[in-house]
Design a protein around this motif. Structure first.
Motif, PDB file in Angstrom:
ATOM      1  N   LYS A 144       1.590   4.997   3.147  1.00  0.00           N
ATOM      2  CA  LYS A 144      -0.044   5.413   3.034  1.00  0.00           C
ATOM      3  C   LYS A 144      -0.990   4.244   3.040  1.00  0.00           C
ATOM      4  O   LYS A 144      -1.993   4.728   3.557  1.00  0.00           O
ATOM      5  CB  LYS A 144       0.193   6.253   1.817  1.00  0.00           C
ATOM      6  CG  LYS A 144       0.992   7.601   1.919  1.00  0.00           C
ATOM      7  CD  LYS A 144       1.143   8.248   0.583  1.00  0.00           C
ATOM      8  CE  LYS A 144       2.025   9.741   0.782  1.00  0.00           C
ATOM      9  NZ  LYS A 144       1.927  10.454  -0.346  1.00  0.00           N
ATOM     10  N   GLN A 145      -0.651   3.131   2.339  1.00  0.00           N
ATOM     11  CA  GLN A 145      -1.702   2.227   2.036  1.00  0.00           C
ATOM     12  C   GLN A 145      -1.949   1.932   3.599  1.00  0.00           C
ATOM     13  O   GLN A 145      -3.230   1.505   3.801  1.00  0.00           O
ATOM     14  CB  GLN A 145      -1.240   1.088   1.376  1.00  0.00           C
ATOM     15  CG  GLN A 145      -1.367   1.684  -0.191  1.00  0.00           C
ATOM     16  CD  GLN A 145      -0.988   0.589  -1.195  1.00  0.00           C
ATOM     17  OE1 GLN A 145      -0.200  -0.212  -0.755  1.00  0.00           O
ATOM     18  NE2 GLN A 145      -0.874   0.917  -2.487  1.00  0.00           N
ATOM     19  N   SER A 146      -0.902   1.518   4.385  1.00  0.00           N
ATOM     20  CA  SER A 146      -0.956   0.936   5.759  1.00  0.00           C
ATOM     21  C   SER A 146      -1.826   1.986   6.711  1.00  0.00           C
ATOM     22  O   SER A 146      -2.790   1.490   7.378  1.00  0.00           O
ATOM     23  CB  SER A 146       0.327   0.641   6.469  1.00  0.00           C
ATOM     24  OG  SER A 146       0.986  -0.478   5.606  1.00  0.00           O
ATOM     25  N   ASP A 147      -1.608   3.347   6.384  1.00  0.00           N
ATOM     26  CA  ASP A 147      -2.258   4.184   7.367  1.00  0.00           C
ATOM     27  C   ASP A 147      -3.738   4.398   6.911  1.00  0.00           C
ATOM     28  O   ASP A 147      -4.725   4.389   7.774  1.00  0.00           O
ATOM     29  CB  ASP A 147      -1.826   5.703   7.252  1.00  0.00           C
ATOM     30  CG  ASP A 147      -0.493   5.521   7.786  1.00  0.00           C
ATOM     31  OD1 ASP A 147       0.046   4.929   8.836  1.00  0.00           O
ATOM     32  OD2 ASP A 147       0.439   6.838   7.046  1.00  0.00           O
ATOM     33  N   LEU A 148      -3.928   4.106   5.559  1.00  0.00           N
ATOM     34  CA  LEU A 148      -5.521   4.087   5.384  1.00  0.00           C
ATOM     35  C   LEU A 148      -6.232   2.791   5.870  1.00  0.00           C
ATOM     36  O   LEU A 148      -7.308   2.841   6.368  1.00  0.00           O
ATOM     37  CB  LEU A 148      -5.739   4.168   3.787  1.00  0.00           C
ATOM     38  CG  LEU A 148      -5.258   5.363   3.052  1.00  0.00           C
ATOM     39  CD1 LEU A 148      -5.383   5.197   1.666  1.00  0.00           C
ATOM     40  CD2 LEU A 148      -6.372   6.578   3.286  1.00  0.00           C
ATOM     41  N   GLN A 149      -5.663   1.816   5.940  1.00  0.00           N
ATOM     42  CA  GLN A 149      -6.092   0.351   6.301  1.00  0.00           C
ATOM     43  C   GLN A 149      -6.293   0.470   7.897  1.00  0.00           C
ATOM     44  O   GLN A 149      -7.316   0.148   8.490  1.00  0.00           O
ATOM     45  CB  GLN A 149      -5.212  -0.855   5.905  1.00  0.00           C
ATOM     46  CG  GLN A 149      -5.828  -2.189   6.254  1.00  0.00           C
ATOM     47  CD  GLN A 149      -6.815  -2.267   5.066  1.00  0.00           C
ATOM     48  OE1 GLN A 149      -6.878  -2.359   4.191  1.00  0.00           O
ATOM     49  NE2 GLN A 149      -8.130  -2.603   5.632  1.00  0.00           N
ATOM     50  N   ILE A 150      -5.527   1.142   8.571  1.00  0.00           N
ATOM     51  CA  ILE A 150      -5.410   1.155   9.961  1.00  0.00           C
ATOM     52  C   ILE A 150      -6.545   2.264  10.240  1.00  0.00           C
ATOM     53  O   ILE A 150      -7.344   1.928  11.235  1.00  0.00           O
ATOM     54  CB  ILE A 150      -4.215   1.750  10.418  1.00  0.00           C
ATOM     55  CG1 ILE A 150      -3.175   0.788  10.531  1.00  0.00           C
ATOM     56  CG2 ILE A 150      -4.387   2.119  11.870  1.00  0.00           C
ATOM     57  CD1 ILE A 150      -1.650   1.245  10.853  1.00  0.00           C
ATOM     58  N   ASN A 151      -6.702   3.258   9.388  1.00  0.00           N
ATOM     59  CA  ASN A 151      -7.877   4.135   9.737  1.00  0.00           C
ATOM     60  C   ASN A 151      -9.325   3.479   9.424  1.00  0.00           C
ATOM     61  O   ASN A 151     -10.095   3.776  10.414  1.00  0.00           O
ATOM     62  CB  ASN A 151      -7.641   5.330   8.768  1.00  0.00           C
ATOM     63  CG  ASN A 151      -8.653   6.459   9.056  1.00  0.00           C
ATOM     64  OD1 ASN A 151      -8.696   6.968  10.390  1.00  0.00           O
ATOM     65  ND2 ASN A 151      -9.725   6.701   8.033  1.00  0.00           N
ATOM     66  N   ASP A 152      -9.206   2.559   8.453  1.00  0.00           N
ATOM     67  CA  ASP A 152     -10.455   1.876   8.270  1.00  0.00           C
ATOM     68  C   ASP A 152     -10.758   1.082   9.465  1.00  0.00           C
ATOM     69  O   ASP A 152     -12.029   0.944   9.730  1.00  0.00           O
ATOM     70  CB  ASP A 152     -10.335   0.995   7.077  1.00  0.00           C
ATOM     71  CG  ASP A 152     -10.509   1.950   5.617  1.00  0.00           C
ATOM     72  OD1 ASP A 152     -10.953   3.334   5.798  1.00  0.00           O
ATOM     73  OD2 ASP A 152      -9.960   1.609   4.752  1.00  0.00           O
ATOM     74  N   TYR A 153      -9.951   0.280   9.733  1.00  0.00           N
ATOM     75  CA  TYR A 153      -9.894  -0.765  11.014  1.00  0.00           C
ATOM     76  C   TYR A 153     -10.630   0.150  12.153  1.00  0.00           C
ATOM     77  O   TYR A 153     -11.548  -0.223  13.211  1.00  0.00           O
ATOM     78  CB  TYR A 153      -8.918  -1.423  11.517  1.00  0.00           C
ATOM     79  CG  TYR A 153      -8.585  -2.396  10.234  1.00  0.00           C
ATOM     80  CD1 TYR A 153      -9.481  -3.012   9.323  1.00  0.00           C
ATOM     81  CD2 TYR A 153      -7.450  -3.169  10.293  1.00  0.00           C
ATOM     82  CE1 TYR A 153      -9.108  -3.798   8.272  1.00  0.00           C
ATOM     83  CE2 TYR A 153      -7.257  -4.097   9.198  1.00  0.00           C
ATOM     84  CZ  TYR A 153      -7.981  -4.319   8.329  1.00  0.00           C
ATOM     85  OH  TYR A 153      -7.580  -5.384   7.189  1.00  0.00           O
ATOM     86  N   LYS A 154      -9.932   1.349  12.482  1.00  0.00           N
ATOM     87  CA  LYS A 154     -10.253   2.036  13.547  1.00  0.00           C
ATOM     88  C   LYS A 154     -11.785   2.693  13.393  1.00  0.00           C
ATOM     89  O   LYS A 154     -12.457   2.687  14.514  1.00  0.00           O
ATOM     90  CB  LYS A 154      -9.239   3.083  13.858  1.00  0.00           C
ATOM     91  CG  LYS A 154      -8.004   2.607  14.440  1.00  0.00           C
ATOM     92  CD  LYS A 154      -7.013   4.015  14.766  1.00  0.00           C
ATOM     93  CE  LYS A 154      -5.618   3.364  15.361  1.00  0.00           C
ATOM     94  NZ  LYS A 154      -4.939   4.520  15.858  1.00  0.00           N
ATOM     95  N   GLU A 155     -11.985   3.067  12.213  1.00  0.00           N
ATOM     96  CA  GLU A 155     -13.269   3.553  12.102  1.00  0.00           C
ATOM     97  C   GLU A 155     -14.482   2.578  12.219  1.00  0.00           C
ATOM     98  O   GLU A 155     -15.601   2.700  12.629  1.00  0.00           O
ATOM     99  CB  GLU A 155     -13.391   4.026  10.696  1.00  0.00           C
ATOM    100  CG  GLU A 155     -12.727   5.619  10.508  1.00  0.00           C
ATOM    101  CD  GLU A 155     -13.333   6.480  11.617  1.00  0.00           C
ATOM    102  OE1 GLU A 155     -14.407   6.848  11.447  1.00  0.00           O
ATOM    103  OE2 GLU A 155     -12.484   7.302  11.917  1.00  0.00           O
ATOM    104  N   THR A 156     -14.239   1.280  11.742  1.00  0.00           N
ATOM    105  CA  THR A 156     -15.193   0.171  11.942  1.00  0.00           C
ATOM    106  C   THR A 156     -15.142  -0.072  13.546  1.00  0.00           C
ATOM    107  O   THR A 156     -16.492  -0.412  13.902  1.00  0.00           O
ATOM    108  CB  THR A 156     -14.489  -0.921  11.308  1.00  0.00           C
ATOM    109  OG1 THR A 156     -14.306  -0.704   9.803  1.00  0.00           O
ATOM    110  CG2 THR A 156     -15.592  -2.158  11.658  1.00  0.00           C
TER     111      THR A 156
END
Length: 470
Positions: free
Chosen positions: A242-254
């Motif tokens: 879940k933490q990795s998914d959140l981080q990936i989503n943050d990078y994609k949103e950036t």
């Protein structure tokens, strides 16, 4: 046939998105979309216009002034009649001329007994002080040619040139920073995806192990302890995923903010970390000033020129000028001209006292700040280079250790089957694999961050021009 073509067009975007978005294509999108770069680019172009305009300081100023006005002002009326070259004696009539003794005595010096033209209007308003309201038109065409400005025009042009160069370096600095950010976020997503794959492999091993052996019996304390340890690992994996998914989503949103490419459409094209870095982010051989630092240097040089601008205020200004006039009124149409030279000099102005010394001190302070920032930047680059070397050596060791650990997990499974070890010991092996996977991912991202940041200070190669760095 039309329906078939429409069907292909409908599914073409899906097919392309399934292949993934390469970093070259992503960077092109960022270049087209970046508001920060567009804003600074427009500032730079505006600065170039200002520089070109200030370079023409030596050219003459040509101006025109056309006006039509109605006035009862005595001065404007009198000058308007003179400008028409049509003034008469009657225009000089005042009250004092009407009470002169000659107006009341005849040729024999005897008082007049009858009214005459000199005494009839004795109480009327005079024409010089009370000319009435009249309409005039005036046109002026002039030329002002500066011969010597004390160096202010030349210095101002040089200041604009420094400012324009600084704006260009700022634009390049934004480009370098966005390129480094895009590269970091893009490749970090793959590192996190690879980390999730390793987590999934560990989770599968744990699930197969749990399904193959009955460890949940509380009557078997050792087996039950192993069961709890494995359940803890399973929960830990879920949290890390879940933490990795959140981080990936943050990078994609950036990346979405930078490129305007929706995160749902952003699929990464996988590549080896070293290949990716060597292709897009050359390792700096030595220290090269960043474009941001180059911009600050140009601004500091412009600050130094301010002292010369202040000095020009105390020097004379010499120029030549010429004006041609055309007048029209109720009496006539006439023209006139004037031409000559002028000298202007600021002899004393308390607001300018000490301005030259103040500008010199400010310029010196700006240069000292640049020296300090340059030293800090150079030290930072050296640290980044050394840090990358250490991280890459660690990454190679971690990769090798991961392979050993995968082999170790297989061996521990066989040992458990033979009864040589218990479930707790096998759980500890999986826990080490979990920790090693996390360290592997974090080290990869650390290498990526160091290299992309160091690329800002590297000399821009021609190989990067094709993807828009220069």
């Amino acid at each position: 046939m039309k329906h078939f073509i429409s069907f292909l067009l409908l599914f073409a975007p899906i097919y392309l998105s399934a292949e993934g978005v390469g970093f070259d294509d992503l960077w092109k999108r960022i270049e087209e979309n970046s508001s920060a770069r567009k804003s600074k680019y427009l500032e730079w172009k505006a600065g170039e216009i200002a520089k070109d305009r200030s370079d023409k300081h030596w050219l003459p100023r040509v101006y025109a002034d056309l006006r039509t006005f109605q006035t009862n002002d005595p001065t404007l009326n009198f000058m308007g009649k003179l400008s028409q070259r049509s003034a008469t004696d009657a225009d000089f009539s005042t009250a004092s001329t009407r009470v002169r003794p000659g107006n009341f005595l005849d040729s024999n010096n005897q008082p007049y007994t009858t009214l005459n033209s000199d005494t009839m209007n004795l109480f009327a308003k005079d024409t010089l002080n009370y000319p009435g309201s009249n309409q005039y038109s005036r046109g002026t065409l002039g030329l002002d040619l500066p011969l010597y400005e004390g160096g202010s025009g030349k210095t101002f042009a040089a200041m604009n040139e420094k400012r324009t160069a600084g704006l260009k370096f700022e634009w390049l600095a934004i480009q370098d920073r966005e390129f480094a950010q895009a590269g970091f976020y893009y490749r970090a997503i793959q590192s996190l995806n690879d980390y999730k794959k390793r987590l999934d492999q560990i989770k599968k091993i744990e699930s197969r192990f749990q399904s193959s052996y009955s460890l949940g019996n509380k009557g078997n304390p050792v087996g039950y302890a192993g069961y709890l340890a494995l359940k803890s690992i399973k929960n830990q994996i879920s949290i890390l995923e879940k933490q990795s998914d959140l981080q990936i989503n943050d990078y994609k949103e950036t990346l979405y903010v930078l490129s305007d490419l929706p995160s749902t459409n952003l699929e990464i094209v996988e590549s080896d970390l070293n290949t990716f870095l060597d292709t897009y982010f050359k390792r700096p051989i030595g220290y090269e000033r960043s474009n941001g630092m180059n911009a600050q240097i140009k601004y500091a040089e412009g600050e130094k020129l301010k002292a010369e601008m202040e000095m020009a205020k105390f020097l004379p200004k010499i120029g030549a000028y010429s004006e041609a006039y055309g007048y029209q009124g109720s009496r006539n149409i006439a023209n006139a001209y004037q031409a000559g030279v002028y000298l202007q000099m600021n002899l004393y102005n308390p607001k300018d006292m000490g301005a030259v010394e103040e500008s010199k001190l400010n310029a010196e302070a700006a240069l000292k700040k640049i020296e300090e920032k340059t030293k800090e930047e150079e030290t930072h680059v050296k640290q980044l280079i050394q840090k990358e070397i250490a991280l890459k050596e660690s990454l190679e060791l971690i990769r090798e250790t991961v392979k050993y650990q995968e082999e170790q997990v297989q061996n521990m499974q066989r040992l458990f089957q033979s009864g040589a070890i218990n479930a707790i010991q096998f759980a500890e092996t999986l826990n080490k694999s979990l920790e090693l996977s996390r360290v592997y991912m974090e080290t990869e991202i650390a290498v990526l961050q160091v290299r992309t940041e160091a690329s800002i200070f590297s000399k821009k190669e021609e190989t990067n021009e094709s993807i828009g760095r220069n």
